[in-house]
Scaffold this motif. Sequence first.
Motif, PDB file in Angstrom:
ATOM      1  N   MET A 246      14.177  -2.448   1.455  1.00  0.00           N
ATOM      2  CA  MET A 246      14.670  -3.463   0.534  1.00  0.00           C
ATOM      3  C   MET A 246      14.200  -3.230  -0.895  1.00  0.00           C
ATOM      4  SD  MET A 246      16.628  -5.307   2.365  1.00  0.00           S
ATOM      5  CE  MET A 246      16.926  -6.672   1.243  1.00  0.00           C
ATOM      6  N   THR A 247      12.941  -2.846  -1.077  1.00  0.00           N
ATOM      7  CA  THR A 247      12.419  -2.686  -2.433  1.00  0.00           C
ATOM      8  C   THR A 247      12.459  -1.239  -2.922  1.00  0.00           C
ATOM      9  OG1 THR A 247      10.169  -2.517  -1.561  1.00  0.00           O
ATOM     10  CG2 THR A 247      10.929  -4.704  -2.235  1.00  0.00           C
ATOM     11  N   LYS A 248      12.920  -0.317  -2.068  1.00  0.00           N
ATOM     12  CA  LYS A 248      13.106   1.095  -2.431  1.00  0.00           C
ATOM     13  C   LYS A 248      11.794   1.796  -2.769  1.00  0.00           C
ATOM     14  CE  LYS A 248      17.658  -0.009  -4.354  1.00  0.00           C
ATOM     15  NZ  LYS A 248      18.548   0.074  -5.542  1.00  0.00           N
ATOM     16  N   ARG A 249      10.691   1.276  -2.252  1.00  0.00           N
ATOM     17  CA  ARG A 249       9.392   1.896  -2.508  1.00  0.00           C
ATOM     18  C   ARG A 249       9.120   2.997  -1.484  1.00  0.00           C
ATOM     19  NH1 ARG A 249       7.492  -3.779  -3.973  1.00  0.00           N
ATOM     20  NH2 ARG A 249       6.626  -3.578  -6.072  1.00  0.00           N
ATOM     21  N   LEU A 250       8.680   4.149  -1.983  1.00  0.00           N
ATOM     22  CA  LEU A 250       8.175   5.207  -1.117  1.00  0.00           C
ATOM     23  C   LEU A 250       6.659   5.091  -1.099  1.00  0.00           C
ATOM     24  CD1 LEU A 250       9.223   7.664   0.557  1.00  0.00           C
ATOM     25  CD2 LEU A 250       8.495   9.101  -1.358  1.00  0.00           C
ATOM     26  N   LEU A 251       6.068   5.031   0.090  1.00  0.00           N
ATOM     27  CA  LEU A 251       4.659   4.708   0.261  1.00  0.00           C
ATOM     28  C   LEU A 251       3.951   5.825   1.023  1.00  0.00           C
ATOM     29  CD1 LEU A 251       5.474   1.133   1.553  1.00  0.00           C
ATOM     30  CD2 LEU A 251       4.647   1.633  -0.741  1.00  0.00           C
ATOM     31  N   ARG A 252       2.627   5.870   0.884  1.00  0.00           N
ATOM     32  CA  ARG A 252       1.833   6.805   1.668  1.00  0.00           C
ATOM     33  C   ARG A 252       0.662   6.061   2.292  1.00  0.00           C
ATOM     34  NH1 ARG A 252      -3.097  10.022  -1.034  1.00  0.00           N
ATOM     35  NH2 ARG A 252      -3.934   8.283  -2.230  1.00  0.00           N
ATOM     36  N   MET A 253       0.250   6.536   3.451  1.00  0.00           N
ATOM     37  CA  MET A 253      -0.896   5.970   4.146  1.00  0.00           C
ATOM     38  C   MET A 253      -1.807   7.119   4.558  1.00  0.00           C
ATOM     39  SD  MET A 253      -0.867   3.531   7.527  1.00  0.00           S
ATOM     40  CE  MET A 253      -0.049   4.772   8.533  1.00  0.00           C
ATOM     41  N   VAL A 254      -3.107   6.958   4.340  1.00  0.00           N
ATOM     42  CA  VAL A 254      -4.073   8.002   4.665  1.00  0.00           C
ATOM     43  C   VAL A 254      -5.247   7.385   5.421  1.00  0.00           C
ATOM     44  CG1 VAL A 254      -3.454   9.478   2.714  1.00  0.00           C
ATOM     45  CG2 VAL A 254      -5.266   7.771   2.455  1.00  0.00           C
ATOM     46  N   GLU A 255      -5.939   8.227   6.162  1.00  0.00           N
ATOM     47  CA  GLU A 255      -7.144   7.838   6.894  1.00  0.00           C
ATOM     48  C   GLU A 255      -8.294   8.677   6.345  1.00  0.00           C
ATOM     49  OE1 GLU A 255      -8.368   7.108  11.574  1.00  0.00           O
ATOM     50  OE2 GLU A 255      -7.052   8.778  11.053  1.00  0.00           O
ATOM     51  N   PRO A 256      -8.989   8.177   5.318  1.00  0.00           N
ATOM     52  CA  PRO A 256     -10.015   8.996   4.657  1.00  0.00           C
ATOM     53  C   PRO A 256     -11.087   9.512   5.609  1.00  0.00           C
ATOM     54  CG  PRO A 256      -9.533   7.034   3.365  1.00  0.00           C
ATOM     55  CD  PRO A 256      -8.844   6.870   4.685  1.00  0.00           C
ATOM     56  N   ILE A 257     -11.552   8.650   6.500  1.00  0.00           N
ATOM     57  CA  ILE A 257     -12.547   9.037   7.500  1.00  0.00           C
ATOM     58  C   ILE A 257     -11.967   8.700   8.866  1.00  0.00           C
ATOM     59  CG2 ILE A 257     -14.896   8.693   8.364  1.00  0.00           C
ATOM     60  CD1 ILE A 257     -15.686   7.811   5.552  1.00  0.00           C
ATOM     61  N   PRO A 258     -11.740   9.696   9.732  1.00  0.00           N
ATOM     62  CA  PRO A 258     -11.115   9.425  11.028  1.00  0.00           C
ATOM     63  C   PRO A 258     -11.834   8.316  11.796  1.00  0.00           C
ATOM     64  CG  PRO A 258     -11.255  11.791  10.652  1.00  0.00           C
ATOM     65  CD  PRO A 258     -12.013  11.130   9.540  1.00  0.00           C
TER      66      PRO A 258
END
Length: 237
Positions: free
Chosen positions: A195-207
Amino acid sequence: LLEVEQPFTNHNGGDLLFDLEGFLLLGIGDGGAGGDPGDNGQDLTGLLGSVIRIDVNGRDVKGASSTPADNPTWTTPGARPEIYSYGWRNPWRMSMDMGDTTTQAGRGRIFVADVGQNAYEEVDLLESGGNYAWRCKEGFEIFNTDTCDPVIPDEVLPIIAYDHATVGQCVTGGYVYRGSQNPNFSGWYIFADYMTKRLLRMVEPIPGEGFQWNEIFTCSSSCTGQYTDVFGEFIQT
């Protein structure tokens, strides 16, 4: 292979993928309308609101696809043995992490983007026997507990959830980047909001210690096409 009756026209789910064992996973929505009026997400006697896991190479005595012996609902009275996890609203995009190219860390994790109702969108990691709590909860928050136990059995919390007021209203699941052309992106789960046309990223800095996420940019049109090629390179259409 399988037929599932849909009481309404929306929330069909429908994404397909094979896990590392070669079994087919299928995400099925809660049946539609709004608020899951049939409480299908918490009903193990039917397949609505679940991710199912079947063996397309095996056959049971009736000629249908067989159910893997380690599916978690085999021993649950009255439950459909195809169910691998439940409590989903509309898990229409799933993807498997192919793992770090050197260490293989993360290989086999399955990310599921579950579209929310009125307030929250969420991304989850698929777990055998996991209850993702719809319609009791939406994201981390209470939605409708009329038929829910005080302690939700087998509950699995989202790894992230974002609100409709400030971020977006329809999560579009993506993929974990494991290519070689952009090594700084390695391990990023790249996804979007329709809906908002945002491309996002998600990371796991420390497993094992949680995920963080942020916006990459806003697409010129709806960001619905996230894919990876056979080399792990990300494709946005």
